[in-house]
Design a protein around this motif. Structure first.
Motif, mmCIF file in Angstrom:
data_model
loop_
_atom_site.group_PDB
_atom_site.id
_atom_site.type_symbol
_atom_site.label_atom_id
_atom_site.label_comp_id
_atom_site.label_asym_id
_atom_site.label_seq_id
_atom_site.Cartn_x
_atom_site.Cartn_y
_atom_site.Cartn_z
ATOM 1 N N GLU A 135 35.377 17.810 23.687
ATOM 2 C CA GLU A 135 35.265 19.239 23.420
ATOM 3 C C GLU A 135 34.459 19.872 24.544
ATOM 4 N N ASP A 151 35.809 22.552 13.973
ATOM 5 C CA ASP A 151 34.793 21.533 14.265
ATOM 6 C C ASP A 151 34.148 20.965 13.012
ATOM 7 N N ILE A 196 35.179 13.643 17.496
ATOM 8 C CA ILE A 196 34.841 14.113 18.845
ATOM 9 C C ILE A 196 34.005 13.041 19.539
#
Length: 177
Positions: free
Chosen positions: A6, A119, A128
Motif C-alpha cells: 500500500e 483498509d 498488507i
C-alpha cells in the motif's frame, strides 16, 4: 508469493485526502513513482478509488506513467458495482480470500494506492505486506487522516526502509511485525 503493497501520500499532519491539492509532484517524484510502478503487475482498489482513478486516468493517453497504469489489471472490492471497465475485475463477495489467492499466484507484487475504508478489511485480515508512506513536508489542515476508521489495534509495524527526496519528502516503508 506476491506481496500487497500500500502506497499513500501523507501530509505532516496526517492527512491523506485529496493529495492533488497539497502534494506537489516534481521530476524526482515522477521518476521514483515510475520506478516503483515497475515492481507491480496489478492494482488492488476499493470502489471509490477505482471510480476516481478511472474518471481521471481511464481515458488519458500519452503519459508513460498513466499509460502503464491503464494497461495494468485492476482488482476492485465493491459491494455495489456489478460491472467494471478499464481492465478491471471485481473481487467478489469475499475480497480477502480473492486477494489471498492473488498473492499466491506467480508474478510481481500487487499495489494499492491510498488508505481507504477497504483498509479495515485488509488490516484485519493481515493482507498488507508493506506500507509505503510518502510523507510530504506540508500541513494540509483538514481532510481524512491516515488509518481513520480503521481498527489498527493488531497492526504492529517496523520500519524497513527510508528514502529522502530532494523536495523534503521521505518515503518510509513499514512492514507488519
Amino acid at each position: 508469493m506476491r506481496k500487497l503493497i500500500e502506497s499513500t501520500f501523507v501530509s505532516l499532519d496526517g492527512v491523506i485526502e485529496a493529495p492533488e491539492r497539497w502534494a506537489n509532484f516534481d521530476a524526482e517524484d515522477a521518476a521514483s513513482s515510475m520506478e516503483q510502478l515497475g515492481n507491480y503487475d496489478a492494482f488492488v482498489m476499493g470502489r471509490l478509488t477505482y471510480e476516481n482513478f478511472y474518471a481521471n486516468w481511464g481515458h488519458t493517453a500519452g503519459n508513460p506513467y498513466i499509460d502503464l497504469i491503464n494497461a495494468m489489471p485492476k482488482y476492485v472490492a465493491s459491494r455495489t458495482l456489478t460491472e467494471t471497465a478499464w481492465n478491471a475485475t471485481l473481487l467478489g463477495p469475499d475480497p480477502s480470500s480473492a486477494i489471498a489467492r492473488l498473492k499466491d499466484q506467480p508474478g510481481k507484487d500487487l499495489i494499492k494506492y491510498g488508505t481507504t475504508h477497504f483498509d479495515h478489511t485488509l488490516v484485519r485480515d493481515h493482507l498488507i505486506d508493506e506500507f509505503h508512506l510518502w510523507i510530504r513536508p506540508v500541513v494540509a489542515g483538514t481532510g481524512r487522516r491516515l488509518f481513520e476508521d480503521v481498527d489498527t489495534s493488531t497492526l504492529h509495524l517496523r520500519l524497513t526502509d527510508e528514502r529522502r527526496l530532494q523536495n523534503g519528502s521521505v518515503i518510509l516503508t513499514y512492514a507488519p511485525r
